[in-house]
Design a protein around this motif. Structure first.
Motif, short mmCIF file in Angstrom:
data_model
loop_
_atom_site.label_atom_id
_atom_site.label_comp_id
_atom_site.label_asym_id
_atom_site.label_seq_id
_atom_site.Cartn_x
_atom_site.Cartn_y
_atom_site.Cartn_z
N ALA A 1 0.81 -1.22 0.00
CA ALA A 1 0.00 0.00 0.00
C ALA A 1 0.84 1.26 0.00
O ALA A 1 0.35 2.34 -0.37
N TYR A 19 -14.93 -5.28 -5.87
CA TYR A 19 -15.82 -5.59 -4.76
C TYR A 19 -17.24 -5.75 -5.30
O TYR A 19 -17.84 -4.78 -5.77
N ASP A 30 -18.15 3.37 -6.18
CA ASP A 30 -17.51 3.07 -4.90
C ASP A 30 -16.27 2.21 -5.07
O ASP A 30 -15.30 2.33 -4.31
N TYR A 77 -12.85 3.64 -3.55
CA TYR A 77 -12.51 2.95 -2.30
C TYR A 77 -11.08 3.26 -1.82
O TYR A 77 -10.87 3.64 -0.66
N GLY A 78 -10.11 3.10 -2.70
CA GLY A 78 -8.73 3.31 -2.30
C GLY A 78 -8.45 4.75 -1.91
O GLY A 78 -7.66 5.02 -0.99
N ARG A 118 -10.63 6.85 -0.57
CA ARG A 118 -11.23 7.08 0.74
C ARG A 118 -10.33 6.56 1.85
O ARG A 118 -10.18 7.21 2.90
N ASN A 119 -9.71 5.42 1.61
CA ASN A 119 -8.79 4.86 2.61
C ASN A 119 -7.59 5.77 2.85
O ASN A 119 -7.00 5.76 3.94
N ARG A 120 -7.24 6.53 1.83
CA ARG A 120 -6.10 7.44 1.94
C ARG A 120 -6.52 8.83 2.43
O ARG A 120 -5.72 9.75 2.42
N LYS A 121 -7.80 8.95 2.81
CA LYS A 121 -8.33 10.20 3.38
C LYS A 121 -8.27 11.36 2.39
O LYS A 121 -8.06 12.52 2.78
N ARG A 158 -5.71 6.56 -8.70
CA ARG A 158 -4.66 6.61 -7.68
C ARG A 158 -3.47 7.45 -8.11
O ARG A 158 -2.65 7.83 -7.29
#
Length: 357
Positions: free
Chosen positions: A84, A98, A105, A109-110, A112-115, A161
């Motif tokens: 990651a 997913y 979404d 998703y990725g 959102r995980n990274r804020k 990303r």
């Protein structure tokens, strides 16, 4: 000017030095690989099943540990860095979407995980969706999409990303032939537009030839040859590369070389004068010419395969199977005839090691 090692100057996006992968049972999957990928370069790993290409890709991604050697991304050693945190984006063979999430979404998703802030997420997702022509599917679940649409979503997840490098692990193998050709062109177009380095794994040498800036041919965990597609095709470093790259493959057959000619079963054909004695000779099907008997290497026609624009004439030179590619409508000069070629088109390899002479 491009340096002699093929780099474009500056720090490569990816640099692998002396990479070895040894499993607990002692199996060596990767055996001392050295290679690099420059910024914006598309590098394709190609080879048969079990050659180590996917293992090497997973070592770059951090999904497999590196037993020996180093993997650098943008000059930073990442051997012990979590996947990651490597600034990579990977497209898998099975897409890895997913199923319970919408396309939107899945793309978000990725991030959102990274804020990442919501407005920035929305901008990136919609920009990627427009680029990939999947904007109308953002509310759908992956199960409602075709294989090609799911592939685009998987690529979109990488694009949002904004990574340093794209990694592709046989991403088109689940698609039918027509869609595979279309998606291959789309992947190349997108990669050029984004200017991001990419490493792509495939067992399909046609994919390798059409996608790559440089091809890395792997065999038994080792690199057989690295070069531009035309270089690997026109000057294969070994009989393995010669037989693997090209469709149909290069004809390979035992011959005796002497005085600028190769001899088989009493016949001869012109060849480079750099070798003498027992060799393995190679000749691409499209470079071979059929002439009347006595004008070259003895050839007996066994069958003719019609392919529309071309026809493949199958037979034997000595004990070796041999294929000649002819234009549509052109016929062999008889059931028993001969094969010849320009000397520059004849490749000579060491009979024992298979290395190019």
């Amino acid at each position: 000017m491009t340096p002699a090692d093929g780099s474009r100057g500056g720090v490569p996006t990816l640099e692998i030095t002396g990479a070895v992968k040894r499993y607990a049972n002692g199996h060596l999957a990767v055996k001392g690989v050295d290679l690099h990928a420059d910024e914006g370069e598309f590098v394709v790993f190609v080879g048969p099943s079990g050659c180590g290409k996917s293992t090497l890709l997973r070592m770059i991604a951090g999904l497999e540990s590196v037993t020996e050697g180093e993997v650098r991304l943008k000059g930073r050693v990442v051997n012990d860095v979590e996947p990651a945190d490597r600034d990579i984006a990977m497209v898998f063979q099975n897409y890895a979407l997913y199923p319970h999430m919408s396309v939107y979404d899945n793309l978000a998703y990725g991030l959102r995980n990274r804020k990442i802030p919501k407005p920035e997420i929305d901008r990136r997702v919609r920009e990627a969706a427009e680029m990939l022509q999947i904007g109308e599917y953002l509310a759908r679940k992956p199960g409602a999409l075709s294989g090609g649409q799911r592939q685009r979503v998987a690529m979109g997840r990488c694009i949002v990303r904004d990574p340093a490098i794209f990694l592709f692990d046989e991403p088109l193998s689940n698609l039918d032939a027509k869609l595979r050709t279309q998606m291959r062109l789309e992947i190349r177009r997108l990669q050029r537009r984004l200017g991001v380095a990419a490493v792509y794994v495939t067992h399909d040498q046609v994919e390798a030839m059409t996608l790559a800036d440089r091809i890395v041919v792997l065999n038994g965990g080792r690199v057989e040859q690295i070069g531009a597609p035309v270089e690997v095709y026109n000057a294969p470093a070994s009989t393995f590369v010669a037989s693997f790259i090209g469709a149909p493959a290069m004809n390979l057959f035992p011959a005796e070389a002497e005085g600028g000619a190769i001899r088989v079963d009493g016949g001869s054909a012109p060849a480079p004068a750099r070798a003498r004695g027992a060799v393995t000779a190679g000749l691409r099907p499209e470079k071979a010419r059929l002439v009347p008997a006595g004008g070259g290497l003895p050839f007996t026609v066994e069958t003719v395969e019609e392919l529309g624009a071309t026809r493949l004439v199958h037979g034997h030179v000595g004990a070796a199977s041999f294929v000649v590619s002819l234009e549509a409508g052109v016929s062999p000069p008889g059931e028993t005839c001969a094969v010849t070629a320009d000397p520059a088109d004849v490749h000579l390899f060491d009979r024992g090691s298979g290395a190019r002479l």
